[in-house]
Design a protein around this motif. Structure first.
Motif, PDB file in Angstrom:
ATOM      1  N   ARG A 125      25.316  14.634 -13.077  1.00  0.00           N
ATOM      2  CA  ARG A 125      26.649  14.046 -12.952  1.00  0.00           C
ATOM      3  C   ARG A 125      26.659  13.093 -11.768  1.00  0.00           C
ATOM      4  O   ARG A 125      26.498  13.491 -10.619  1.00  0.00           O
ATOM      5  CB  ARG A 125      27.690  15.153 -12.795  1.00  0.00           C
ATOM      6  N   MET A 126      26.855  11.798 -12.078  1.00  0.00           N
ATOM      7  CA  MET A 126      26.723  10.736 -11.079  1.00  0.00           C
ATOM      8  C   MET A 126      28.071  10.038 -10.865  1.00  0.00           C
ATOM      9  O   MET A 126      28.692   9.557 -11.813  1.00  0.00           O
ATOM     10  CB  MET A 126      25.689   9.705 -11.539  1.00  0.00           C
ATOM     11  N   LEU A 127      28.500   9.974  -9.611  1.00  0.00           N
ATOM     12  CA  LEU A 127      29.691   9.218  -9.257  1.00  0.00           C
ATOM     13  C   LEU A 127      29.364   7.729  -9.317  1.00  0.00           C
ATOM     14  O   LEU A 127      28.377   7.285  -8.733  1.00  0.00           O
ATOM     15  CB  LEU A 127      30.148   9.606  -7.845  1.00  0.00           C
ATOM     16  N   VAL A 128      30.182   6.953 -10.024  1.00  0.00           N
ATOM     17  CA  VAL A 128      29.957   5.511 -10.152  1.00  0.00           C
ATOM     18  C   VAL A 128      31.136   4.781  -9.519  1.00  0.00           C
ATOM     19  O   VAL A 128      32.284   4.958  -9.934  1.00  0.00           O
ATOM     20  CB  VAL A 128      29.800   5.076 -11.622  1.00  0.00           C
ATOM     21  N   LEU A 129      30.870   3.969  -8.520  1.00  0.00           N
ATOM     22  CA  LEU A 129      31.889   3.170  -7.850  1.00  0.00           C
ATOM     23  C   LEU A 129      31.215   2.002  -7.139  1.00  0.00           C
ATOM     24  O   LEU A 129      30.005   2.017  -6.931  1.00  0.00           O
ATOM     25  CB  LEU A 129      32.691   4.018  -6.867  1.00  0.00           C
ATOM     26  N   LEU A 169      27.954   7.378   1.136  1.00  0.00           N
ATOM     27  CA  LEU A 169      28.103   7.532  -0.320  1.00  0.00           C
ATOM     28  C   LEU A 169      27.532   8.863  -0.788  1.00  0.00           C
ATOM     29  O   LEU A 169      28.129   9.551  -1.626  1.00  0.00           O
ATOM     30  CB  LEU A 169      27.425   6.376  -1.039  1.00  0.00           C
ATOM     31  N   ALA A 170      26.371   9.242  -0.258  1.00  0.00           N
ATOM     32  CA  ALA A 170      25.755  10.517  -0.635  1.00  0.00           C
ATOM     33  C   ALA A 170      26.639  11.680  -0.213  1.00  0.00           C
ATOM     34  O   ALA A 170      26.789  12.665  -0.962  1.00  0.00           O
ATOM     35  CB  ALA A 170      24.371  10.643   0.001  1.00  0.00           C
ATOM     36  N   ALA A 171      27.241  11.588   0.958  1.00  0.00           N
ATOM     37  CA  ALA A 171      28.126  12.653   1.437  1.00  0.00           C
ATOM     38  C   ALA A 171      29.346  12.805   0.536  1.00  0.00           C
ATOM     39  O   ALA A 171      29.816  13.925   0.280  1.00  0.00           O
ATOM     40  CB  ALA A 171      28.560  12.363   2.877  1.00  0.00           C
ATOM     41  N   ARG A 231      32.090  16.233  -3.615  1.00  0.00           N
ATOM     42  CA  ARG A 231      32.710  16.403  -4.932  1.00  0.00           C
ATOM     43  C   ARG A 231      31.902  17.318  -5.845  1.00  0.00           C
ATOM     44  O   ARG A 231      32.264  17.528  -7.000  1.00  0.00           O
ATOM     45  CB  ARG A 231      32.878  15.041  -5.608  1.00  0.00           C
ATOM     46  N   GLY A 232      30.784  17.826  -5.346  1.00  0.00           N
ATOM     47  CA  GLY A 232      29.961  18.729  -6.142  1.00  0.00           C
ATOM     48  C   GLY A 232      29.182  18.028  -7.229  1.00  0.00           C
ATOM     49  O   GLY A 232      28.835  18.648  -8.248  1.00  0.00           O
ATOM     50  N   LEU A 233      28.835  16.746  -7.000  1.00  0.00           N
ATOM     51  CA  LEU A 233      28.104  15.959  -7.996  1.00  0.00           C
ATOM     52  C   LEU A 233      26.623  15.877  -7.619  1.00  0.00           C
ATOM     53  O   LEU A 233      26.217  16.236  -6.517  1.00  0.00           O
ATOM     54  CB  LEU A 233      28.711  14.559  -8.096  1.00  0.00           C
ATOM     55  N   ASP A 234      25.825  15.389  -8.562  1.00  0.00           N
ATOM     56  CA  ASP A 234      24.371  15.305  -8.352  1.00  0.00           C
ATOM     57  C   ASP A 234      23.942  14.027  -7.661  1.00  0.00           C
ATOM     58  O   ASP A 234      22.841  13.957  -7.103  1.00  0.00           O
ATOM     59  CB  ASP A 234      23.640  15.429  -9.692  1.00  0.00           C
ATOM     60  N   GLY A 235      24.777  12.999  -7.726  1.00  0.00           N
ATOM     61  CA  GLY A 235      24.371  11.739  -7.133  1.00  0.00           C
ATOM     62  C   GLY A 235      25.463  10.697  -7.199  1.00  0.00           C
ATOM     63  O   GLY A 235      26.586  10.965  -7.639  1.00  0.00           O
ATOM     64  N   GLU A 238      18.062   0.331  -4.627  1.00  0.00           N
ATOM     65  CA  GLU A 238      17.450   1.526  -4.035  1.00  0.00           C
ATOM     66  C   GLU A 238      17.687   2.734  -4.917  1.00  0.00           C
ATOM     67  O   GLU A 238      18.754   2.886  -5.512  1.00  0.00           O
ATOM     68  CB  GLU A 238      18.071   1.781  -2.665  1.00  0.00           C
ATOM     69  N   ILE A 239      16.671   3.585  -5.030  1.00  0.00           N
ATOM     70  CA  ILE A 239      16.821   4.932  -5.583  1.00  0.00           C
ATOM     71  C   ILE A 239      16.114   5.867  -4.623  1.00  0.00           C
ATOM     72  O   ILE A 239      14.914   5.727  -4.381  1.00  0.00           O
ATOM     73  CB  ILE A 239      16.198   5.078  -6.992  1.00  0.00           C
ATOM     74  N   ARG A 240      16.854   6.797  -4.039  1.00  0.00           N
ATOM     75  CA  ARG A 240      16.204   7.753  -3.140  1.00  0.00           C
ATOM     76  C   ARG A 240      17.037   9.016  -3.016  1.00  0.00           C
ATOM     77  O   ARG A 240      18.242   9.018  -3.286  1.00  0.00           O
ATOM     78  CB  ARG A 240      15.954   7.138  -1.767  1.00  0.00           C
ATOM     79  N   ASP A 241      16.370  10.072  -2.623  1.00  0.00           N
ATOM     80  CA  ASP A 241      17.022  11.359  -2.407  1.00  0.00           C
ATOM     81  C   ASP A 241      17.529  11.432  -0.977  1.00  0.00           C
ATOM     82  O   ASP A 241      16.788  11.175  -0.031  1.00  0.00           O
ATOM     83  CB  ASP A 241      16.036  12.496  -2.684  1.00  0.00           C
ATOM     84  N   ILE A 242      18.805  11.781  -0.829  1.00  0.00           N
ATOM     85  CA  ILE A 242      19.400  11.959   0.497  1.00  0.00           C
ATOM     86  C   ILE A 242      19.899  13.396   0.590  1.00  0.00           C
ATOM     87  O   ILE A 242      20.988  13.725   0.101  1.00  0.00           O
ATOM     88  CB  ILE A 242      20.542  10.961   0.758  1.00  0.00           C
ATOM     89  N   ASP A 243      19.067  14.258   1.131  1.00  0.00           N
ATOM     90  CA  ASP A 243      19.430  15.671   1.296  1.00  0.00           C
ATOM     91  C   ASP A 243      19.906  16.299  -0.009  1.00  0.00           C
ATOM     92  O   ASP A 243      20.943  16.966  -0.058  1.00  0.00           O
ATOM     93  CB  ASP A 243      20.507  15.826   2.380  1.00  0.00           C
ATOM     94  N   GLY A 244      19.149  16.052  -1.073  1.00  0.00           N
ATOM     95  CA  GLY A 244      19.450  16.669  -2.355  1.00  0.00           C
ATOM     96  C   GLY A 244      20.392  15.881  -3.239  1.00  0.00           C
ATOM     97  O   GLY A 244      20.657  16.286  -4.378  1.00  0.00           O
ATOM     98  N   ILE A 245      20.908  14.760  -2.754  1.00  0.00           N
ATOM     99  CA  ILE A 245      21.792  13.897  -3.541  1.00  0.00           C
ATOM    100  C   ILE A 245      21.025  12.641  -3.930  1.00  0.00           C
ATOM    101  O   ILE A 245      20.397  11.996  -3.083  1.00  0.00           O
ATOM    102  CB  ILE A 245      23.061  13.517  -2.740  1.00  0.00           C
ATOM    103  N   LEU A 246      21.086  12.284  -5.217  1.00  0.00           N
ATOM    104  CA  LEU A 246      20.382  11.095  -5.701  1.00  0.00           C
ATOM    105  C   LEU A 246      21.247   9.866  -5.450  1.00  0.00           C
ATOM    106  O   LEU A 246      22.310   9.706  -6.053  1.00  0.00           O
ATOM    107  CB  LEU A 246      20.073  11.234  -7.189  1.00  0.00           C
TER     108      LEU A 246
END
Length: 290
Positions: free
Chosen positions: A138-142, A211-213, A218-222, A232-240
């Motif tokens: 589940r990815m937040l898009v904005l 953005l990752a925070a 919100r309990g989302l995956d990325g 960019e695509i990278r993992d930030i403390d478990g958030i994509l």
């Protein structure tokens, strides 16, 4: 010596006639495509490149993640070439043919935020939403401008920065004319400055972390965004964290394969380098959602 456009336009030559042509190829198919920061209405916009990209790709869903039209620059000086109009037309055509098109306005086309939650010509205008990939992420898009401290706290400074950025892009165009005459490939001065200037690197890192925070809260995956013109695509403390880039400098997009894999693609990859066999091999590894 080659002009700059020859570095950006693939050359296909008919051996018999010597004429250039595009050999017919099936469009590259994705589950989802995200593009942002096109800045239609500016001299720096690579509208022709985006048009070629859109003609050679298909997707179930197409996200326009803000700053598609640059209202800031159009207020100062009207600039609208045929290629800019063609980009609008091909998006409308995709929507008419069944592609789900979702427009999330940014700060440069913020006037369209007055029409949030309305639909126009098959295009849904939304402030933000959650996209679920084929893998269930589940990815937040904005767009992301709300998490830019300069935009939020000192909009006048953002206008100043926008003018300076336009000057850099104009200089970059002349600089690359010289590089082309010298037989050198295209090179982005503005991207180089972003990566080398300490404050710019700190700004980008703060933006990505913010953005990752938000996605984590919100309990989302990325999160998927645009705004800062840095793909960019990278993992930030478990958030994509995913940024789809722009169509002024990087000529990039974020795509979702049928299996749900997210990756960055460039205009060069899709228009110049891809082959149908190569892409089919990738898709063979993916299992389409049921």
């Amino acid at each position: 010596m080659k002009p700059r456009d020859q570095f950006l336009t693939p050359d296909f030559i008919d051996a018999a006639t010597g004429n250039k042509f595009d050999p017919p190829r099936a469009p590259v198919r994705f589950r989802t495509i995200w593009i942002s920061d096109v800045h239609l209405g500016t001299t720096g916009c690579q509208a022709q490149r985006l048009l070629e990209f859109l003609r050679k790709t298909e997707s179930e869903t197409l996200y326009l993640v803000g700053d598609i039209i640059d209202g800031w620059q159009l207020k100062r000086r009207w600039y609208w070439q045929q290629a800019h109009n063609d980009v609008v037309q091909i998006v409308l055509k995709k929507a008419k043919k069944g592609t789900e098109v979702i427009f999330i306005p940014g700060n440069h086309d913020e006037a369209i935020r007055e029409f949030i939650d309305l639909d126009f010509g098959g295009i849904r205008v939304r402030d933000e939403l959650v996209h679920t990939t084929a893998q269930g992420k589940r990815m937040l898009v904005l767009h992301g401008d709300r998490f830019d401290g300069v935009i939020a706290c000192a909009k006048w400074l953002a206008y100043v920065g926008d003018n300076l950025y336009s000057l850099i892009l104009k200089f970059n165009q002349w600089f690359n004319v010289w590089r082309a005459r010298a037989g050198l490939p295209y090179w982005s001065l503005s991207q180089y400055l972003k990566l080398k200037v300490k404050n710019a690197v700190s700004y980008i890192s703060s933006f990505e972390n913010a953005l990752a925070a938000e996605a984590r809260q919100r309990g989302l995956d990325g999160v998927i965004c645009g705004h800062i013109h840095k793909p960019e695509i990278r993992d930030i403390d478990g958030i994509l964290y995913c940024n789809d880039g722009d169509w002024v400098e990087s000529l990039s997009a974020l795509v979702e394969e049928p299996c749900g894999e997210l990756r960055l693609v460039t205009w060069q990859e899709i228009v110049m380098s891809h082959t149908s066999a190569k892409h089919e091999k990738v898709n063979d590894l993916c299992v389409s959602p049921s």
